[in-house]
Design an enzyme around this catalytic site. Structure first.
Site, PDB file in Angstrom:
ATOM      1  N   ASP A 194       0.821  -1.317   0.191  1.00 22.68           N
ATOM      2  CA  ASP A 194       0.084   0.025   0.063  1.00 22.68           C
ATOM      3  C   ASP A 194       0.829   1.308  -0.052  1.00 22.68           C
ATOM      4  OD1 ASP A 194      -2.702  -0.903   0.310  1.00 22.68           O
ATOM      5  OD2 ASP A 194      -1.912  -1.815   2.063  1.00 22.68           O
ATOM      6  N   ARG A 226       4.951   3.062   3.191  1.00 21.37           N
ATOM      7  CA  ARG A 226       5.285   1.696   3.741  1.00 21.37           C
ATOM      8  C   ARG A 226       6.926   1.786   3.886  1.00 21.37           C
ATOM      9  NH1 ARG A 226       0.523   1.390   6.018  1.00 21.37           N
ATOM     10  NH2 ARG A 226      -1.105   0.125   4.601  1.00 21.37           N
ATOM     11  N   ARG A 274      -6.504  10.868   2.468  1.00 25.15           N
ATOM     12  CA  ARG A 274      -6.147   9.875   1.632  1.00 25.15           C
ATOM     13  C   ARG A 274      -7.082  10.024   0.169  1.00 25.15           C
ATOM     14  NH1 ARG A 274      -7.172   4.237   4.595  1.00 25.15           N
ATOM     15  NH2 ARG A 274      -6.314   3.551   2.698  1.00 25.15           N
ATOM     16  N   ASP A 308     -10.769  -5.666   0.179  1.00 17.21           N
ATOM     17  CA  ASP A 308      -9.952  -5.296   1.165  1.00 17.21           C
ATOM     18  C   ASP A 308      -9.465  -6.482   2.009  1.00 17.21           C
ATOM     19  OD1 ASP A 308      -8.703  -3.446   2.713  1.00 17.21           O
ATOM     20  OD2 ASP A 308     -10.371  -2.037   2.940  1.00 17.21           O
ATOM     21  N   LYS A 361      -9.720   1.912  -5.106  1.00 20.00           N
ATOM     22  CA  LYS A 361     -10.370   1.617  -4.044  1.00 20.00           C
ATOM     23  C   LYS A 361     -11.284   2.833  -3.503  1.00 20.00           C
ATOM     24  CE  LYS A 361      -6.110   2.080  -1.093  1.00 20.00           C
ATOM     25  NZ  LYS A 361      -5.092   1.257  -0.556  1.00 20.00           N
ATOM     26  N   HIS A 362     -12.114   2.369  -2.438  1.00 22.33           N
ATOM     27  CA  HIS A 362     -12.755   1.204  -1.996  1.00 22.33           C
ATOM     28  C   HIS A 362     -14.142   1.090  -2.535  1.00 22.33           C
ATOM     29  CE1 HIS A 362      -9.511   2.701   1.101  1.00 22.33           C
ATOM     30  NE2 HIS A 362      -9.450   1.177   1.049  1.00 22.33           N
ATOM     31  N   HIS A 422     -11.751  -0.992   9.724  1.00 26.93           N
ATOM     32  CA  HIS A 422     -10.933  -1.647  10.442  1.00 26.93           C
ATOM     33  C   HIS A 422     -11.369  -2.256  11.699  1.00 26.93           C
ATOM     34  CE1 HIS A 422      -8.144   0.270   7.406  1.00 26.93           C
ATOM     35  NE2 HIS A 422      -7.266  -0.865   7.488  1.00 26.93           N
TER      36      HIS A 422
END
Length: 630
Positions: free
Chosen positions: A150, A158, A218, A345, A248-249, A261
Site C-alpha cells: 500500500d 510503507r 487519503r 480489502d 479503492k474502496h 478496520h
C-alpha cells in the site's frame, strides 16, 4: 436380366437425386426458409445460388487464436484445483510464516498463492527489504507471485527511505492533474526499484464526511469529478511505469464515520445517490482501463437488502459490498462493464472478521464475484474451503477458472509470465539506492506540497510572521508534533541566513495554559497553534479549544497550522489565521507549511473539500483559498 438392369438403374437414379438434394441444401432439410437458403454459404465458400458461377474470392477461415490467450489457457489447464484456489489469494507475510511455522519463501514454493503483501512492520531497512523481496520471488512456482504494497503517498506509505509525497488531498488542493500523474509515475518507479510489482493505490473515495476517521486526506477531495480526474491521472502514472493500478474502496468509503478496520460501517443512501456521487470516479477509472478494483467492507441497506446474523453479537446485519452479489456482479461487472480483477480489502479487518465466519466470508466473497482474496486469516484452510466447495457443488470450477484466468491475464499484461532471468539482489539493491538518492523526486515532493498549502483565514494580515529579532515565536501543539515542527523552523531559518525571532519556544498542549505560561507569552509575540485531525482526537480538540479561549481573552492573536485534514477549523472557527497542508509530521507538507508561515512560500492551494460548521452549514466551500495579497 432386363428386370435386374431396371432395378440397378432405379437405384442409381435415387442415389443421383439424393446427391443433388444434398448439394443444393433445400430449405426443408435444414429448417430454413427459401430466402435464408438463398443466402446460405455453400461448401465452397460461395454465397447465393449454387448454380451461379463461383466467386474467385478466397475461402473464409477462422482467425488464428491469440498466442497470449493460448498461453493463459495452457497455464490454467496445467493447474490443479488446489493451485487455482491458492492463486485467488494474496497473503499477509506474518500470517503465512505463523501458520506454516517456516520461512515464507518455502511456503510460497509449496502453495501457489497469487502473492504476498508487505507492511512497514516487515521492512526493517532498505537492504533487508530488497533481500526479503528477492527471496520471496525466488521459489520455483508455476505462476510468479505479486509482491504487493500500500504505497498511496502521503499518510499511507510503507517505505520511509523514499519520498512520501504530499498525499491525495494535497494533490486535490493543487488542482493539477499533471502533479497526480507525476506522483503516480514516481511512486511506481520507486517501489519497483525495491522489487514490488503491485500497488494497492490510489483511493477513489470521495471524502464528503468531515468525521471520516479512516479516509480523510487519503481522498483527493469531496467533488466526484475532481476525484475522478486526479485518480485517473495517478492510475495513468502508475501504469506508465509498469505498475498495475488498484482503485479503492468500491463503491465508496468516503461518507462514513466509522473505520472498517474496527467495525462495520453503514451508508444509508440509495442507488441514485451512488450514481451521482460515489460511483463517478470508479466509472471513469473503468472507462480508462484500470486493472483492479478493491471492495469496501461497508453496508448499503437501501441497495443490498440481504441480511445475516452477526457472529459478533447475534444481531441482524446487512452484508457489505465485499460479500454482495448485487454490488460486485450486477453493478460492477454487468452494469459498469468492469472486466478486470476484483480484490477484497483485507479480510482480517474487524468489519469482516467479527461479523462473518472466516469460511463463510471466503465462500460468500467468491460467490459474490470476488477474484482475489486479500489477507485471509487462515490461508491454507481457505484454500481447502474453496476446493471443498467446488467438490460439493457449492461453487463451480468454471467460476474458479474465470477468476484465475483474469488474474493470469493481469500478470501476463505486466510481464510476470514471461521467461526471464530474475533480478539479482545486488542489481535490485543498486536500483533501490538510486531511487533513495533521487533528489529530483524529493524536489517534486516539496514543490507539490508547497503548491497545496491553503490559506483559509488571515485577519489583519497576521501571516506571514514578520521578521523581528525582538519578538519570540511560541509554538503550542501535541507533544508528538513539536520536536519536528521546531526542527523545521530552525533548519529553514538557518538556511535563510537572517534572524527571525529572538527565540522559538514550544509548549505541549495537554490542557489549558498555566498562569506562568500565559505570563510568559508577551503581547507582541507570535503564537502558532499546531493541530492534527481534531475530529478523531477529543483530548487534543478540547485542549486546543481551551488554549484558544485563554489566548483570546488575553487579546492574544494566534495562527493555526493544520498538519493533517483541514477540518480542524470547524472547532475553532474564530481563529484569526489558518493554514492547511494536508499531510503528516513525516511528509514534505510540514516544511511546506513552515515555509508558508514564514513567507518563503506563497499560499496558492484551493480547498478540495467542503468544510461544514458544527450545525452542518457551509463554513468554507470547495475552492476557498486566499493569497497573502488578499
Amino acid at each position: 436380366m432386363r428386370k435386374i438392369m431396371l432395378i440397378i438403374a432405379s437405384v442409381c437414379l435415387i442415389v443421383v437425386i439424393s446427391l443433388m438434394v444434398y448439394v443444393q441444401k433445400p430449405a426443408w432439410i435444414f429448417g430454413q426458409t427459401a430466402e435464408q437458403q438463398a443466402t446460405t454459404t455453400n461448401n465452397s465458400g460461395h454465397t447465393g445460388n449454387p448454380s451461379e458461377p463461383k466467386s474467385e474470392e478466397p475461402s473464409h477461415t477462422e482467425p488464428s487464436p491469440d498466442p497470449a490467450d493460448l498461453e493463459i489457457q495452457a497455464q490454467l489447464t496445467s493447474m490443479t484445483l488446489t493451485q487455482k484456489a491458492a492463486q485467488m489469494m494474496i497473503v499477509d507475510l506474518d500470517t503465512l510464516e505463523r501458520e506454516a511455522d517456516q520461512a515464507a519463501a518455502s511456503q510460497l514454493k509449496k502453495q501457489q498463492y497469487a502473492g504476498v503483501i508487505l507492511f512497514q512492520r516487515n521492512l526493517k531497512s532498505a537492504e533487508q527489504t530488497v533481500k526479503l523481496i528477492t527471496d520471496l520471488k525466488s521459489p520455483s512456482t508455476k505462476v510468479p507471485i505479486w509482491v504487493a504494497i500500500d504505497q498511496e503517498g502521503g499518510v499511507v506509505t510503507r517505505l520511509p527511505w523514499l519520498p512520501r509525497f504530499a498525499g491525495n488531498m494535497a494533490l486535490g488542493a493543487t488542482g493539477n492533474t499533471d502533479y497526480a500523474e507525476q506522483t503516480g509515475k514516481l511512486i511506481g518507479e520507486q517501489i519497483e526499484s525495491f522489487g514490488f510489482n503491485l500497488n494497492f493505490a490510489p483511493s477513489l473515495d470521495i471524502n464528503n464526511n468531515p468525521d471520516n476517521p479512516v479516509i480523510g486526506i487519503r481522498s483527493f477531495g469531496s467533488e466526484p469529478e475532481e476525484v475522478a480526474k486526479m485518480g485517473i491521472a495517478m492510475v495513468k502514472g502508475l501504469q506508465e511505469e509498469g505498475m498495475p493500478s488498484v482503485v479503492k474502496h468500491f463503491p465508496g468509503h468516503g461518507d462514513t464515520s466509522m473505520d472498517s478496520h474496527l467495525g462495520l460501517p453503514s451508508i444509508p443512501y440509495d442507488r441514485n445517490r451512488l450514481d451521482q456521487v460515489e460511483l463517478v470516479p470508479f466509472r471513469e477509472a473503468m472507462n480508462q482501463g484500470v486493472d483492479m478494483v478493491m471492495t469496501a467492507h461497508i453496508t448499503f441497506p437501501n441497495i443490498e437488502k440481504k441480511t445475516v446474523i452477526s457472529k459478533k453479537d447475534g444481531a441482524k446485519v446487512h452484508i457489505p459490498a465485499t460479500l454482495s452479489h448485487t454490488f460486485l456482479t450486477k453493478i460492477l461487472r454487468e452494469e459498469l462493464g468492469f472486466e478486470g480483477v476484483i480484490v477484497t480489502d483485507s479480510l482480517e479487518m474487524q468489519a469482516i472478521s467479527s461479523n462473518f465466519g472466516e469460511k463463510e466470508a471466503i465462500l460468500q466473497a467468491v460467490q459474490a464475484g470476488v477474484d482475489l482474496l486479500l489477507m485471509p486469516p487462515n490461508p491454507d484452510a481457505s484454500v481447502k474451503w474453496l476446493t471443498d466447495a467446488v467438490k460439493q457443488g457449492v461453487i463451480t470450477e468454471d467460476r474458479i477458472n474465470a477468476s484465475v484466468e483474469r488474474i493470469l491475464k493481469l500478470k501476463q499484461k505486466y510481464g510476470l509470465l514471461e521467461a526471464h532471468k530474475p533480478t539479482s539482489y545486488v542489481d535490485q539493491f543498486r536500483l533501490a539506492q538510486k531511487a533513495m538518492q533521487d533528489q529530483e523526486a524529493r524536489q517534486t515532493e516539496l514543490a507539490i506540497a508547497e503548491h497545496a498549502a491553503t490559506l483559509l483565514k488571515n485577519q489583519d494580515h497576521l501571516l506571514p510572521f514578520t521578521k523581528d529579532a525582538n519578538t519570540s515565536l511560541y509554538i503550542l501543539g501535541p507533544s508528538s508534533l513539536l520536536p519536528e515542527i521546531q526542527r523545521q523552523f530552525s533548519t529553514i531559518i538557518a538556511k535563510e541566513g537572517q534572524a527571525r525571532f529572538k527565540k522559538i519556544v514550544t509548549l505541549p498542549i495537554t490542557g489549558g495554559l498555566t498562569a506562568a505560561q500565559q505570563k510568559q507569552i508577551g503581547a507582541s509575540d507570535s503564537v502558532l497553534l499546531v493541530t492534527r485531525n481534531l475530529n478523531t482526537d477529543k483530548k487534543q480538540r478540547d485542549a486546543v479549544r481551551k488554549v484558544w479561549n485563554q489566548l483570546r481573552k488575553a487579546k492574544q492573536k494566534a495562527a493555526v497550522l493544520a498538519v493533517g485534514a483541514p477540518y480542524d477549523i470547524r472547532y475553532i472557527p474564530d481563529i484569526p489565521a489558518f493554514v492547511a497542508v494536508y499531510g503528516d509530521r513525516a511528509t514534505a507538507n510540514l516544511p511546506a507549511g513552515v515555509r508558508t508561515l514564514l513567507g518563503l512560500n506563497m499560499p496558492t492551494g484551493k480547498l478540495p473539500v467542503r468544510i461544514p460548521d458544527q450545525s452542518g452549514q457551509t463554513l468554507f466551500d470547495v475552492g476557498s483559498g486566499l493569497s497573502y495579497e488578499d
